[in-house]
Design a protein around this motif. Structure first.
Motif, PDB file in Angstrom:
ATOM      1  N   SER A  42      12.018  15.149   7.912  1.00 37.91           N
ATOM      2  CA  SER A  42      12.088  16.590   7.697  1.00 37.91           C
ATOM      3  C   SER A  42      11.773  16.901   6.240  1.00 37.91           C
ATOM      4  N   ARG A  43      11.408  18.148   5.992  1.00 42.79           N
ATOM      5  CA  ARG A  43      11.135  18.618   4.633  1.00 42.79           C
ATOM      6  C   ARG A  43      12.419  19.212   4.071  1.00 42.79           C
ATOM      7  N   THR A  72      10.929  14.984   1.057  1.00 43.11           N
ATOM      8  CA  THR A  72      11.039  14.553   2.448  1.00 43.11           C
ATOM      9  C   THR A  72      12.346  13.790   2.653  1.00 43.11           C
ATOM     10  N   GLN A  74      14.606  11.528   5.795  1.00 39.73           N
ATOM     11  CA  GLN A  74      14.518  10.875   7.100  1.00 39.73           C
ATOM     12  C   GLN A  74      15.894  10.359   7.494  1.00 39.73           C
TER      13      GLN A  74
END
Length: 97
Positions: A42-43, A72, A74
């Motif tokens: 995800s950002r 980013t 994760q």
């Protein structure tokens, strides 16, 4: 498959944070680690210049962690017999190598 005392790293996504997989492979070789599964990317708003892995919440059989680098993040699911403190130490050793 890793060494017999270590765990395994599950490859279920085609994309991962840069530099995350070598760290997770080193972590999987630690005793007490059963399975490591990278999850959703995800950002995020904040910028993290270096790779960081922070434990988020306990899950059945282990912990959910968040790996961050740049903008980013994760999810990483770690099934282990280690305590939270022991796992945090194993993560810091895996990152520093």
């Amino acid at each position: 498959m890793a060494k017999s005392e270590g765990g395994r790293l599950v490859w279920n996504h085609s994309t991962h944070l840069d530099g995350l997989i070598p760290v997770l492979e080193r972590l999987a070789n630690a005793s007490g680690i059963k399975t490591i599964t990278p999850g959703v990317l995800s950002r995020v708003k904040a910028h993290s210049p270096k790779l960081k892995i922070r434990l988020s919440v306990p899950i059945r059989g282990g912990f959910k962690a968040i790996a961050r680098q740049g903008k980013t993040a994760q999810e990483v699911f770690i099934l282990t017999t280690l305590s939270q403190t022991e796992l945090e130490e194993a993560i810091s050793q895996a990152i520093s190598k």
